[in-house]
Design an enzyme around this catalytic site. Structure first.
Site, PDB file in Angstrom:
ATOM      1  N   ASP A  69     -25.357 121.063  12.221  1.00 41.77           N
ATOM      2  CA  ASP A  69     -24.177 120.101  12.437  1.00 41.77           C
ATOM      3  C   ASP A  69     -22.974 120.295  11.600  1.00 41.77           C
ATOM      4  O   ASP A  69     -23.263 120.570  10.495  1.00 41.77           O
ATOM      5  CB  ASP A  69     -24.709 118.696  12.650  1.00 41.77           C
ATOM      6  CG  ASP A  69     -25.268 118.513  13.999  1.00 41.77           C
ATOM      7  OD1 ASP A  69     -25.927 119.439  14.618  1.00 41.77           O
ATOM      8  OD2 ASP A  69     -25.539 117.077  14.205  1.00 41.77           O
ATOM      9  N   HIS A 120     -27.893 120.753   8.992  1.00 41.71           N
ATOM     10  CA  HIS A 120     -26.326 120.831   8.636  1.00 41.71           C
ATOM     11  C   HIS A 120     -26.003 122.073   8.027  1.00 41.71           C
ATOM     12  O   HIS A 120     -26.670 122.594   6.739  1.00 41.71           O
ATOM     13  CB  HIS A 120     -25.855 119.464   7.841  1.00 41.71           C
ATOM     14  CG  HIS A 120     -26.174 118.410   8.505  1.00 41.71           C
ATOM     15  ND1 HIS A 120     -27.425 117.573   8.795  1.00 41.71           N
ATOM     16  CD2 HIS A 120     -25.426 117.492   9.377  1.00 41.71           C
ATOM     17  CE1 HIS A 120     -27.247 116.497   9.266  1.00 41.71           C
ATOM     18  NE2 HIS A 120     -25.955 116.513   9.669  1.00 41.71           N
TER      19      HIS A 120
END
Length: 261
Positions: A84, A231
Site C-alpha cells: 500500500d 507497505h
C-alpha cells in the site's frame, strides 16, 4: 455683526497657534456673544461584505463491524501479497526487485497523487506482471464517511491517474485507507467496476517495527488463503524491505503465493 465675525476669526487663529484646533472643526459665532465650535463628522468606509463558505456536511459514522462483501481471502490455499501507499521512488523499485528475485507477483494499492507523480513506477509494476489497486487520491482516512459524490470524484480521479500512466491497465480492486469501510464507499467502488479489497494479515509495518518483528507477525497470523498487508510507500519502509526476503520465502514454503483473481 462685523465685530463678532472679527472676534471669531481672532479666536480661531489663537486656537490654531496653541495647538487646540482639531481637523474638521470650525469655530463660528452664534446669535449670542460667545463663539461656538462644531464638528464635521469624518465619513467611515462601508464594511466589505464577507463571504461565508457553506458548512460541510457532517461525516457519517463508521460501522461498528466490517461490512459484508469485502475481499478477505484469495479463495485458494496460496496467499496474496499486497503493498500500500506507493508508488515511492525510494522503496517501490526495491520491493519490485525482491519480488522479481523471488519469482512472485503482488497487488500494489496505489495512491492517485503518487501515481501521477511517478508514472514510470506504475508502468514498471504493470510490466512485471503485478496488479494495481485504487487506494484513493491522497489516502484520506475519512473518505468513506464523506458524501457519495466526493467518494466518486476521488476514486475516479485516481483511476484516471493510473490510466494516464499505463493506458488500458485494469484496476480491479479498491482498498479503503485504514480499512475504514462504509456501505457508501462499497457502493461507489462497485459502481466503478472495482471489488473492495481488505486483508487478513496486518503486521502493522506502518508503525515501523523491526524487520524481525514484521516477519514474526506475518508468520504467526498467516493461514491458507490469507491476504497480507504490507507497505511500499507512505514513509520509511526499510524494515518492510528487510523483512520481505524472509517472509516471502516462509509464505512460499508453507502456502504458496498467488495473484489475486
Amino acid at each position: 455683526m462685523q465685530a463678532r465675525a472679527a472676534l471669531a476669526a481672532v479666536l480661531a487663529v489663537v486656537l490654531a497657534l496653541s495647538g487646540c484646533a482639531e481637523p474638521n472643526r470650525t469655530i463660528h459665532a452664534t446669535d449670542g456673544s460667545q463663539p461656538t465650535e462644531s464638528t464635521t463628522p469624518t465619513p467611515t468606509p462601508s464594511p466589505r461584505p464577507t463571504r461565508t463558505k457553506p458548512p460541510k456536511p457532517p461525516l457519517r459514522p463508521l460501522p461498528t463491524t466490517l461490512p459484508a462483501g469485502l475481499r478477505r481471502s484469495t479463495g485458494v490455499r496460496p496467499v496474496a501479497l499486497t503493498f500500500d501507499d506507493g508508488p515511492s521512488p525510494a522503496w517501490t523499485p526495491k520491493v519490485l526487485d525482491q519480488l522479481r528475485a523471488a519469482k512472485v507477483t503482488a497487488t500494489f494499492c496505489v495512491v492517485g497523487h503518487e501515481a501521477q507523480r511517478h508514472p514510470e513506477l506504475i508502468r514498471r509494476i504493470v510490466r512485471e506482471g503485478h496488479q494495481l489497486c485504487n487506494h484513493s487520491w491522497r489516502h484520506d482516512l475519512d473518505l468513506a464517511r464523506r458524501p457519495a459524490a466526493e467518494i466518486r470524484a476521488d476514486l475516479t480521479r485516481t483511476n484516471k491517474a493510473i490510466q494516464a500512466a499505463a493506458p488500458g491497465t485494469p484496476v480491479a480492486f479498491y482498498r479503503q485507507p485504514g480499512g475504514r469501510w462504509t456501505a457508501e464507499v462499497l457502493a461507489v467502488a462497485k459502481e466503478l467496476g472495482m471489488r473492495p479489497l481488505h486483508w487478513t494479515v496486518d503486521p502493522q509495518d506502518w508503525n515501523k517495527p523491526t524487520a524481525a518483528t514484521i516477519t514474526k507477525r506475518v508468520h504467526s497470523a498467516a493461514r491458507p488463503g490469507a491476504i497480507v498487508l504490507l507497505h511500499d510507500g507512505g514513509g520509511d519502509r526499510a524494515a518492510t524491505l528487510g523483512a520481505c526476503p524472509h517472509l516471502i520465502a516462509d509464505l512460499k514454503r508453507r502456502f504458496g503465493i498467488t495473484r489475486l483473481r
